[in-house]
Design a protein around this motif. Sequence first.
Motif, PDB file in Angstrom:
ATOM      1  N   LEU A   1       1.351  -1.162   0.205  1.00  0.00           N
ATOM      2  CA  LEU A   1      -0.225  -0.231  -0.011  1.00  0.00           C
ATOM      3  C   LEU A   1       0.815   1.788   0.338  1.00  0.00           C
ATOM      4  N   LEU A   2       0.698   1.741  -1.152  1.00  0.00           N
ATOM      5  CA  LEU A   2       1.732   3.082  -1.368  1.00  0.00           C
ATOM      6  C   LEU A   2       1.281   4.678  -0.899  1.00  0.00           C
ATOM      7  N   LYS A   3       0.553   5.113   0.023  1.00  0.00           N
ATOM      8  CA  LYS A   3       0.106   6.576   0.287  1.00  0.00           C
ATOM      9  C   LYS A   3       1.160   7.552  -0.442  1.00  0.00           C
ATOM     10  N   VAL A   4       0.402   8.497  -1.022  1.00  0.00           N
ATOM     11  CA  VAL A   4       1.157   9.657  -1.746  1.00  0.00           C
ATOM     12  C   VAL A   4       1.162  10.833  -0.877  1.00  0.00           C
ATOM     13  N   TYR A   5       1.468  11.722  -0.335  1.00  0.00           N
ATOM     14  CA  TYR A   5       0.627  13.239   0.035  1.00  0.00           C
ATOM     15  C   TYR A   5       1.412  14.258  -1.129  1.00  0.00           C
TER      16      TYR A   5
END
Length: 158
Positions: free
Chosen positions: A117-121
């Motif tokens: 799971l990759l979360k990019v901000y």
Amino acid sequence: MSGESKEKSVIPAEDMEQRLSYWIEELHKRAPDSIGDLLRFRVGSCSPEAGEYCFHVYTDQWMKNAFGSLHGGIISTIMDQGMGMLATCLMDGKAITPTVQMNIVYHRPILPGDGVLLKVYVESITRTLIYMRAEAMNEAQPDKLCVTASGVFFVKML
């Protein structure tokens, strides 16, 4: 961070998810069997208002290092690919957005075969730069942070 942030209207989540899905398909068409294509990115939930965009990434046994965990270069590729695709989509595909700087911190190993799971901000967008950060977790344990990254992407309008 230098420069002033651009005032941009927020792109609706559904539109951004469509843009991201389109660029994942474009990657497959333009560079089949490339490392970015072999990661088989899928778009997760997007919250443009919060500046958060999620991806799900495939891993396989060929991506392991000599100790059996996911190779650090593969992990950095996952982080770079996710932030880079998002940068392109933020510019609606009307810019080239190469990475100019990326820093990575490895907290826990990820194992080959684990879903990531990759979360990019999005931190800020200036006239020529996009600043982002990313977090990667094992999909089975999303509460345990495995890798963090920060990236700066150049904006060259086409």
